[in-house]
Design a protein around this motif. Structure first.
Motif, mmCIF file in Angstrom:
data_model
loop_
_atom_site.group_PDB
_atom_site.id
_atom_site.type_symbol
_atom_site.label_atom_id
_atom_site.label_comp_id
_atom_site.label_asym_id
_atom_site.label_seq_id
_atom_site.Cartn_x
_atom_site.Cartn_y
_atom_site.Cartn_z
ATOM 1 N N ASN A 307 -13.464 -52.373 -52.914
ATOM 2 C CA ASN A 307 -14.621 -52.436 -51.715
ATOM 3 C C ASN A 307 -13.845 -52.539 -50.431
ATOM 4 O OD1 ASN A 307 -17.314 -52.337 -53.171
ATOM 5 N ND2 ASN A 307 -16.186 -53.975 -54.347
ATOM 6 N N LEU A 308 -12.794 -53.429 -50.475
ATOM 7 C CA LEU A 308 -12.017 -53.625 -49.407
ATOM 8 C C LEU A 308 -11.353 -52.655 -48.718
ATOM 9 C CD1 LEU A 308 -9.832 -57.015 -49.396
ATOM 10 C CD2 LEU A 308 -11.678 -56.582 -47.900
ATOM 11 N N ALA A 309 -10.784 -51.735 -49.786
ATOM 12 C CA ALA A 309 -10.316 -50.628 -49.446
ATOM 13 C C ALA A 309 -11.029 -49.686 -48.472
ATOM 14 C CB ALA A 309 -9.661 -49.849 -50.400
ATOM 15 N N LEU A 310 -12.518 -49.536 -49.132
ATOM 16 C CA LEU A 310 -13.379 -48.516 -48.654
ATOM 17 C C LEU A 310 -13.972 -49.156 -47.141
ATOM 18 C CD1 LEU A 310 -15.251 -47.649 -51.675
ATOM 19 C CD2 LEU A 310 -13.647 -46.272 -50.608
ATOM 20 N N ALA A 311 -13.939 -50.593 -47.084
ATOM 21 C CA ALA A 311 -14.469 -51.077 -45.994
ATOM 22 C C ALA A 311 -13.119 -50.977 -44.771
ATOM 23 C CB ALA A 311 -14.738 -52.563 -46.234
ATOM 24 N N ASP A 312 -11.940 -51.017 -45.076
ATOM 25 C CA ASP A 312 -10.786 -50.587 -44.404
ATOM 26 C C ASP A 312 -10.907 -49.434 -43.630
ATOM 27 O OD1 ASP A 312 -9.401 -53.106 -44.616
ATOM 28 O OD2 ASP A 312 -7.731 -52.017 -45.877
ATOM 29 N N VAL A 313 -11.080 -48.141 -44.416
ATOM 30 C CA VAL A 313 -10.952 -46.895 -43.852
ATOM 31 C C VAL A 313 -12.475 -46.521 -43.115
ATOM 32 C CG1 VAL A 313 -9.237 -46.021 -45.420
ATOM 33 C CG2 VAL A 313 -11.758 -45.688 -46.080
ATOM 34 N N SER A 314 -13.387 -47.322 -43.398
ATOM 35 C CA SER A 314 -14.650 -46.992 -42.981
ATOM 36 C C SER A 314 -14.507 -47.403 -41.236
ATOM 37 C CB SER A 314 -15.834 -47.731 -43.427
ATOM 38 O OG SER A 314 -16.795 -47.885 -42.660
ATOM 39 N N VAL A 315 -13.723 -48.553 -41.111
ATOM 40 C CA VAL A 315 -13.408 -48.945 -39.743
ATOM 41 C C VAL A 315 -12.322 -48.127 -38.998
ATOM 42 C CG1 VAL A 315 -12.314 -51.187 -38.514
ATOM 43 C CG2 VAL A 315 -13.974 -51.472 -40.314
ATOM 44 N N SER A 328 -5.468 -44.709 -25.821
ATOM 45 C CA SER A 328 -5.043 -46.039 -25.959
ATOM 46 C C SER A 328 -4.694 -46.583 -27.169
ATOM 47 C CB SER A 328 -6.030 -46.767 -25.107
ATOM 48 O OG SER A 328 -6.131 -48.169 -25.355
ATOM 49 N N ASP A 329 -3.517 -47.481 -27.398
ATOM 50 C CA ASP A 329 -3.110 -47.947 -28.726
ATOM 51 C C ASP A 329 -4.332 -49.131 -28.802
ATOM 52 O OD1 ASP A 329 -1.246 -46.562 -29.011
ATOM 53 O OD2 ASP A 329 0.473 -47.739 -28.865
ATOM 54 N N ASP A 330 -4.971 -49.746 -27.878
ATOM 55 C CA ASP A 330 -5.924 -50.588 -28.220
ATOM 56 C C ASP A 330 -6.770 -50.333 -29.306
ATOM 57 O OD1 ASP A 330 -4.583 -51.883 -26.039
ATOM 58 O OD2 ASP A 330 -6.439 -51.846 -24.549
ATOM 59 N N ALA A 331 -7.112 -49.254 -29.305
ATOM 60 C CA ALA A 331 -8.064 -48.552 -30.182
ATOM 61 C C ALA A 331 -7.518 -48.834 -31.652
ATOM 62 C CB ALA A 331 -8.601 -47.109 -30.143
ATOM 63 N N LEU A 332 -6.410 -48.537 -31.636
ATOM 64 C CA LEU A 332 -5.701 -49.028 -33.091
ATOM 65 C C LEU A 332 -5.514 -50.117 -33.344
ATOM 66 C CD1 LEU A 332 -2.901 -46.102 -33.558
ATOM 67 C CD2 LEU A 332 -5.104 -46.147 -34.528
ATOM 68 N N ALA A 333 -5.081 -50.981 -32.314
ATOM 69 C CA ALA A 333 -4.688 -52.566 -32.439
ATOM 70 C C ALA A 333 -6.328 -53.008 -32.823
ATOM 71 C CB ALA A 333 -4.373 -53.156 -31.074
ATOM 72 N N ALA A 334 -7.424 -52.504 -32.608
ATOM 73 C CA ALA A 334 -8.506 -53.316 -32.837
ATOM 74 C C ALA A 334 -8.990 -53.142 -34.316
ATOM 75 C CB ALA A 334 -9.845 -52.564 -31.915
ATOM 76 N N TYR A 335 -8.291 -52.201 -34.858
ATOM 77 C CA TYR A 335 -8.375 -51.799 -36.283
ATOM 78 C C TYR A 335 -8.140 -53.238 -37.136
ATOM 79 C CZ TYR A 335 -6.995 -50.582 -41.146
ATOM 80 O OH TYR A 335 -6.974 -50.412 -42.461
ATOM 81 N N THR A 336 -6.897 -53.713 -36.896
ATOM 82 C CA THR A 336 -6.321 -54.816 -37.546
ATOM 83 C C THR A 336 -7.280 -56.018 -37.486
ATOM 84 O OG1 THR A 336 -4.032 -54.358 -37.290
ATOM 85 C CG2 THR A 336 -4.532 -56.597 -37.323
ATOM 86 N N GLY A 337 -7.724 -56.310 -36.055
ATOM 87 C CA GLY A 337 -8.640 -57.423 -36.146
ATOM 88 C C GLY A 337 -9.846 -57.502 -36.683
ATOM 89 N N THR A 338 -10.508 -56.158 -36.733
ATOM 90 C CA THR A 338 -11.963 -56.014 -37.733
ATOM 91 C C THR A 338 -11.623 -55.984 -38.923
ATOM 92 O OG1 THR A 338 -12.543 -54.802 -35.581
ATOM 93 C CG2 THR A 338 -13.765 -54.478 -37.838
ATOM 94 N N ALA A 339 -10.495 -55.219 -39.472
ATOM 95 C CA ALA A 339 -10.584 -55.376 -41.112
ATOM 96 C C ALA A 339 -9.730 -56.336 -41.522
ATOM 97 C CB ALA A 339 -9.132 -54.336 -41.428
ATOM 98 N N LEU A 340 -9.013 -57.127 -40.865
ATOM 99 C CA LEU A 340 -8.619 -58.545 -41.358
ATOM 100 C C LEU A 340 -9.459 -59.380 -41.473
ATOM 101 C CD1 LEU A 340 -4.882 -58.920 -39.700
ATOM 102 C CD2 LEU A 340 -5.412 -58.509 -42.411
ATOM 103 N N GLN A 341 -10.518 -59.712 -40.571
ATOM 104 C CA GLN A 341 -11.544 -60.713 -40.723
ATOM 105 C C GLN A 341 -12.372 -60.651 -42.396
ATOM 106 O OE1 GLN A 341 -15.115 -60.262 -38.021
ATOM 107 N NE2 GLN A 341 -15.220 -62.364 -38.065
#
Ligand code: PHB
Length: 403
Positions: A307-315, A328-341
């Motif tokens: 479930n975590l794997a599917l949630a990661d790639v959905s984000v 902008s790299d900010d868009a990729l950096a945002a992935y880490t923040g959202t996924a890690l929560q």
């Protein structure tokens, strides 16, 4: 003479063709972003790897609503709760009543088959059985993935971004320089002994059982095949117990005043599953992002890994689309923040369920009597006897809303 090397330039190269890699490729294709997926295993090999079987409702919606397949609604089983069993009694945690959600029993193998079929149906480029995959240049704007195709042809990909979805033994995550990554790790003093048995279904839903002899889990696969686990010593050999000992151990751990009895039958598969909690962060560095088990592992008690794997790639699919649009790299950096929560919530829940149900031998320092065991029973009693306790478990088990 070696075959000529082919050089291709997909927008995204995905290393790993398990559920995370295939789902990402599918979600990107829906956004008009092309990708090539590589995996060193054959399709048959992945299909025959037994993995966990519980899908959160949001994972089911992701499969159905994005057009992968609706087979899960026909072949999967909706479970509105689980049984927590201890001191010989079962206590139902009724998810549907507590949080208006259920989960689905639908093994990871089937999720993989649906995704691989959907990619083939939609003309996705997925290459199984490749060897010698290596990645370089993630600190530059032009990373390179080299590999040898299943037929021996050397290949080279020059994507704009590499996604490491290559599982818990990820080669990709090690590419992040040590000074730029943090690893968080927890080892447990036990493992799970998992079997597939040819017996009829024991109960309508899963039974998570704590006993003085250790934890047991009764899960399911079909009307005639069940998946079951026993807490065991780490490093135990899969053939260490005879069939008879395995059935005796299940009976002893499940024994109780309600006379719950387990039929016995042929054991058709056995394996020992290691237990660990692991997170590497950030999940993005240069032109590399990590998804699924490549970035984090959870113990199986909370049924969260897939479930975590599917949630990661959905984000991630949304972040990649934003990144391609904005540059902008900010868009990729945002992935880490959202996924890690979500990852840390799942780490906490998996750890909590594990310590709630497993027994450890030996006393903790300074304890008189088996303090650890009595405290654990106190916690179980607190959880099942209060609506707030049951709701907490239900909320975490059915999953937090995807964003
Ligand atoms: C499984 O069916 O394999 C299974 C179910 C629930 C878990 C772990 C594994 O927590």
């Amino acid at each position: 003479m070696p075959a000529a090397e082919t050089v291709e330039s997909p927008t995204i190269a995905i290393v790993g063709g398990g559920p995370a890699g295939l789902m990402l490729s599918h979600l990107l294709a829906r956004r008009g972003v092309d990708s090539i997926v590589l995996d060193h295993r054959s399709r048959t090999e992945i299909e025959h790897t037994h993995r966990a079987g519980i899908l959160e409702a949001d994972s089911v919606r992701l499969l159905v609503d994005t057009g992968v397949s609706d087979r899960v609604l026909r072949d999967g089983d909706e479970h509105e709760g689980i049984d927590l069993r201890f001191s010989g009694r079962s206590h139902r945690i009724h998810f549907k009543e507590l949080v208006w959600e259920s989960v689905w029993l639908y093994p990871q193998t089937d999720v993989f088959i649906d995704l691989a079929d959907a990619r083939a149906r939609d003309g996705g480029d997925v290459r199984f059985g490749v060897t010698d995959a290596s990645v370089e240049g993630i600190e530059t704007d032009s990373p390179i993935v080299r590999f040898t195709d299943a037929d021996g042809t050397p290949g080279e990909l020059r994507p704009r971004l590499v996604v490491g979805a290559d599982g818990s033994r990820s080669i990709c995550r090690r590419l992040v320089p040590e000074e730029h990554r943090s690893a968080y790790f927890h080892e447990y003093p036990f493992a799970w002994f998992g079997i597939l048995a040819q017996i009829p279904r024991v109960a309508p839903e899963l039974i998570y059982c704590r006993s003085e002899r250790g934890f047991a889990l009764i899960s399911q696969r079909t009307e005639t095949i069940q998946r079951m686990y026993l807490q065991c010593e780490p490093g135990m050999a899969p053939d260490a117990w005879s069939d008879e000992q395995i059935w005796e151990e299940f009976a002893a751990r499940l024994a109780g005043e309600d006379d719950l009895t387990l039929p016995t039958g042929p054991i058709i598969d056995r394996a020992v599953l290691g237990f660990r909690s692991f997170v590497q962060e950030p999940m993005h560095y240069g032109r590399l992002v990590l998804a699924g088990d490549a970035a984090h592992t959870v113990p199986p008690t909370g049924a969260k890994g897939l479930n975590l794997a599917l949630a990661d790639v959905s984000v991630l699919a949304g972040c990649i689309e934003d990144w391609l649009g904005s540059g902008s790299d900010d868009a990729l950096a945002a992935y880490t923040g959202t996924a890690l929560q979500r990852v840390w919530r799942a780490q906490n829940f998996s750890y909590w369920m594990t310590q709630l149900l497993h027994t450890t031998s030996g006393r903790s320092d300074g304890a008189v009597g088996d303090f650890a065991a009595m405290r654990q029973l106190g916690e179980l009693d607190t959880v099942v006897s209060s609506r707030a306790g049951r709701t907490y478990l239900a909320e975490c088990y059915t999953g937090w809303p995807q964003r």
